[in-house]
Each structure stands twice: as structure tokens, then as C-alpha cells.
Design an enzyme around this catalytic site. Structure first.
Site, PDB file in Angstrom:
ATOM      1  CD1 TRP A 328      -2.960   1.462   0.743  1.00  0.00           C
ATOM      2  CD2 TRP A 328      -1.462   2.423   2.080  1.00  0.00           C
ATOM      3  NE1 TRP A 328      -3.426   2.706   1.069  1.00  0.00           N
ATOM      4  CE2 TRP A 328      -2.529   3.324   1.886  1.00  0.00           C
ATOM      5  CE3 TRP A 328      -0.388   2.811   2.892  1.00  0.00           C
ATOM      6  CZ2 TRP A 328      -2.567   4.582   2.481  1.00  0.00           C
ATOM      7  CZ3 TRP A 328      -0.415   4.067   3.474  1.00  0.00           C
ATOM      8  CH2 TRP A 328      -1.493   4.931   3.269  1.00  0.00           C
ATOM      9  CG  HIS A 329       3.351   2.497   3.268  1.00  0.00           C
ATOM     10  ND1 HIS A 329       2.698   1.558   4.029  1.00  0.00           N
ATOM     11  CD2 HIS A 329       3.347   3.647   3.998  1.00  0.00           C
ATOM     12  CE1 HIS A 329       2.327   2.115   5.180  1.00  0.00           C
ATOM     13  NE2 HIS A 329       2.702   3.377   5.185  1.00  0.00           N
ATOM     14  N   GLY A 330       3.904   1.585  -1.260  1.00  0.00           N
ATOM     15  CA  GLY A 330       4.623   1.807  -2.514  1.00  0.00           C
ATOM     16  C   GLY A 330       4.769   0.535  -3.319  1.00  0.00           C
TER      17      GLY A 330
END
Length: 468
Positions: A328-330
Site C-alpha cells: 500500500w505504501h509503494g
């Protein structure tokens, strides 16, 4: 438009506030919500106007699907299957939109690496805040299916999703935490206590971001740009600088979001509560990005089975949740590894807790901080090769080197002060629980002044969590 920019602080925010209170007095409830929606869309479009239709289209489609789900659930249980299909369609559309922009190029690069092909990437630019408004709308759809939301007005929903203090980097807000406030009796009235407290919290956050986070960024950026040439001391200075840059950047953003919202009379949930004081990784995730932790728990971990089954299944659920949290972050293997580090640590903590070892609190804190810190090495690195270079320098680098970070003594002293600040000082939530003391107002004013001077001098264009 960054919160820590001159246009936001001295133009956009004051005009938004003055217009909000004036329209509330003159034109009433609907008009003030339209004003907030217009300000929020202008705030978003300031970055890239061509991506504004993505946000508006996403809001419109999700609202229609939510109304369908709510209507079917309200009719009778025989319609629940249809409601579930509408929910599934909504979740799928949200994830496809997020996946296309965020993971298409990563998937192509991974495919090329595995197969040896040379499929060209699309070089997609990630729409600002797509991870946040996607997850927020998924929670709304799910809660509609569960019957928690009976009916929603489009204007309320539009402001709920796009409200500019929390649009770009959270917190990921539940409908029950924000939407009832729009209909509250005194919403739209000038409440000086809210304005003062909001301004104080915003000032603290602005100082954290401009004066502290951006300062540590100079050490972190310099070191990571030359990871292959760092000495052991320089590698630790570099990685610790990023650890504190990210802390004060995200903490500062959270303060500014809560403070700006409070000036409008909207209370946002806390999203950051002294996470580097944590004495376990589980405790860390109760304090760091608290709204994301709640989302992952309620909408990923528990639906997977949570802790209700055997230890092997619980370990699988934890690892799956945190690998997805990393993604989700990257879109990158570094984020997957970062998520796996936290998943592994939580599984290990769960196993160790059964042994009931009486470890000293300071040792538990040190172990937790080291795990979090090493995880940030992967989080910051451009790729796995750079992360490996940095870890090699940290644990086997030369004692002397080229002097890439020239002011090592100054950096060490500043990092020591940062440790003292995050471990022993009260956080902004604790400081502003009671705002009656005059010294707090004076101190907040001084912090705002220092931050404004630094803002004029630096003109920073970076907010780390805007990238996610």
C-alpha cells in the site's frame, strides 16, 4: 499545494476559513459544505488539474454504489446477495483504479526481470492521495453493506472524502467520525477555542516539518545518494537522520491536518502518538499511522480470520496483512520487505509472549527501535541493492572514509537531541489538551514564527507521506 508552503499558510487557509464562516452566516448549511467541497477540489487540483476528474469520478461512482448497497440492505434479507455483488463491484473498481496507477509499472518491471523480456513501462504518474481516498471509500462501502450507514447525501459524502486537511495523507477517516459533525448544531459558527487550539496544533506541526524534518533530510539525502561510499559512522548518521526525518515529517503533517480541520470545527482522529516510545512492534503500530493500522486490522486482518484460529494461520494472517500494508505504501520490493520485517517481528513477539520472559523495559524499547529503524532502511532505499549497501556500511563499513557527511559531530549532537525530544517530551496531543495556559499560546506563536522564517528560506517541496 503543501501545508508547509507560503501559498497555503498565508493565502489558501485564511481565505478558506473566512469564506467558510461568512457563507455559514449568510447562506446556511448547504452552502458552507459546497464551499468546503470547492476549496478541497481547488486544493487537490492545484497539484495537477488533469487528475482532478479521477478524484471526482471516484467519489461519484462510489456514492452511487453505496446508495445501491444501502437501498438493497434496507429492503429485506433476500436482497443481501445483490447488495454483496454491488459491494464486490465497488471494491473491485477501487482496487483496479489503484492498481492501474500504482502497480502497473511495477508489475511490468517485475515481469521483465523474471522473463528477460523488455516490455516498455507506461511511466504513469501516481494521482495524489489515491491510496488514501481509495481506502476511505472502501471502508464506506463495507460499512454500508454491514448496515452501519442507512442513507447518505452526496454533498456530505463529497466533503467526507475530499476535505482537504485529511485528503492528501490521511488520517483514513470513518464516516461516523466526520459526517455527523457536518450536521452538528454549532458547525459553521466561529468558536474561538477551536480556532486557538487548531492554530496551536498547526504551528507545532509546521515547526516539526520545516525546522526539524527538513533539516534531517539534508543528512539523509546526502548519505543515501552515496550509500556505496559511507563509513560505518556515516551510515548510521544517514539512516538515523531518515528515521527522524520521517518521524517529524509525518508527525508534523498529522498535527497540521488535525489543526487545520479543528479551525473549521471538525475533529479528526489522532493518527500519531509518540511511536518511538513503543516497547514492542505491536505497540508501535498502535501509535504510528493509527488510522491505517485500524484499517488493516478491521478490513484485512480480521476478515482473514484474525487471531481466532491456530498459530500457523495467525502467522499467515499477520504476514499477509503487513505485506499488503507494505505494498500500500509503494510499488516496490523494498516496501514488500519492509512489510515482511514488521510481519515477522509481530509473529516473533507473539511467540515470545508465551514464554513470559521478564525483559527490562529499556531492552524491549531498544529492540523495538532497532527493528523499526532497520525497516526504515528498506522503506527509504531506491531498491534492494541500495538497502543492502546501506546495511553493509552500517554493520561492516570502514571506520574512516571520504567524509561525505562532513559535520559528523554536529549530526551526532542533533540526533541525540532528537532522541531526547521523542522519548521524554510530551507530544502535541498531550501539550494541547489544556490550552488555557498563556505560555502555550506564546510558545506556539514563537514556533510558528521560527517555522515561517525557515519556510521562506528553504521553500521545501517535499512531504514524505504525499508519495504514498
Amino acid at each position: 499545494m503543501l501545508f508547509s508552503s507560503i501559498p497555503f499558510v498565508f493565502v489558501f487557509l485564511p481565505i478558506s476559513l473566512i469564506g467558510f464562516f461568512a457563507i455559514s452566516t449568510i447562506a446556511g448549511p448547504k452552502a458552507r459544505l459546497w464551499w468546503l467541497a470547492a476549496c478541497s477540489l481547488l486544493f487537490y487540483g492545484y497539484w495537477r488539474i488533469d487528475y482532478l476528474p479521477i478524484l471526482v469520478g471516484s467519489v461519484a461512482v462510489n456514492h452511487v454504489l453505496a446508495r445501491i448497497v444501502q437501498s438493497l440492505i434496507a429492503q429485506n434479507t433476500m436482497r443481501k446477495r445483490r447488495a454483496f455483488m454491488a459491494l464486490l463491484a465497488g471494491i473491485t473498481l477501487n482496487l483496479v483504479l489503484l492498481g492501474y496507477f500504482k502497480y502497473t509499472d511495477f508489475s511490468i518491471e517485475t515481469f521483465n526481470a523474471v522473463t528477460g523480456f523488455s516490455v516498455p513501462t507506461l511511466n504513469l504518474v501516481l494521482p495524489l492521495a489515491i491510496s488514501f481516498f481509495t481506502f476511505q471509500q472502501i471502508t464506506y462501502l463495507v460499512d454500508s453493506y454491514k448496515g452501519y450507514i442507512k442513507r447518505s447525501d452526496f454533498l456530505d459524502y463529497l466533503v467526507f472524502v475530499t476535505f482537504f486537511p485529511q485528503l492528501i495523507a490521511g488520517p483514513i477517516v470513518h464516516h461516523k467520525e466526520m459526517m455527523p459533525q457536518f450536521q452538528a448544531r454549532f458547525f459553521g459558527f466561529v468558536r474561538w477555542k477551536f480556532l486557538l487550539k487548531g492554530a496551536m496544533v498547526f504551528s507545532i506541526g509546521l515547526f516539526k516539518k520545516i525546522v526539524i524534518a527538513d533539516h534531517f533530510a539534508t543528512y539523509a539525502d546526502l548519505g543515501y545518494a552515496s550509500a556505496e561510499a559511507l563509513t560505518m559512522a556515516q551510515a548510521w548518521i544517514t539512516t538515523l537522520s531518515y528515521t527522524f526525518q520521517l518521524y517529524f515529517d509525518f508527525s508534523g503533517y498529522s498535527d497540521m491536518a488535525i489543526g487545520a480541520a479543528l479551525m473549521f470545527g471538525v475533529r479528526l482522529p489522532f493518527n500519531f502518538f509518540s511511536p518511538y516510545k513503543a516497547t514492542s512492534v505491536r505497540d508501535f503500530w498502535r501509535r504510528w499511522h493509527m488510522s491505517l493500522s485500524r484499517f488493516l486490522r478491521d478490513y484485512v486482518y480480521i476478515p482473514l480470520g484474525g487471531s481466532r484460529q491456530g498459530e500457523a494461520r495467525v502467522a499467515t494472517n499477520l504476514m499477509t496483512t503487513f505485506v499488503l500494508g507494505g505494498l500500500w505504501h509503494g510499488a516496490g520490493w523494498t516496501f514488500i520487505v519492509w512489510g515482511a520485517i514488521h510481519g515477522t517481528a509481530l509473529i516473533a513477539e507473539r511467540g515470545l509472549s508465551k514464554l513470559r520472559l521478564p525483559l527490562p523495559r529499556v531492552l524491549k524499547w531498544a529492540m523495538t527501535f532497532l527493528i523499526v529503524h532497520l525497516g526504515w532502511v528498506f522503506f527509504r532505499s531506491a531498491d534492494l541493492a541500495q538497502a543492502t549497501q546501506m546495511l553493509s556500511a552500517m554493520f561492516g563499513g570502514a571506520a574512516e572514509g571520504t567524509g561525505i557527511i562532513a559535520s559528523k559531530n554536529a549530526a551526532r549532537n542533533e540526533l541525540l537531541l532528537a532522541f531526547v525530544a521523542v522519548l521524554f517530551f510530551p507530544n502535541s496531543i498531550e501539550l494541547t489538551r489544556n490550552i488555557n495556559a498563556l505560555w502555550k499560546t506564546v510558545a506556539a506563536g514563537l514556533l510558528f514564527g521560527f517555522a515561517c522564517i525557515a519556510m521562506v528560506a528553504s521553500r521545501s517541496e517535499v512531504f514524505l507521506y504525499f508519495n504514498f
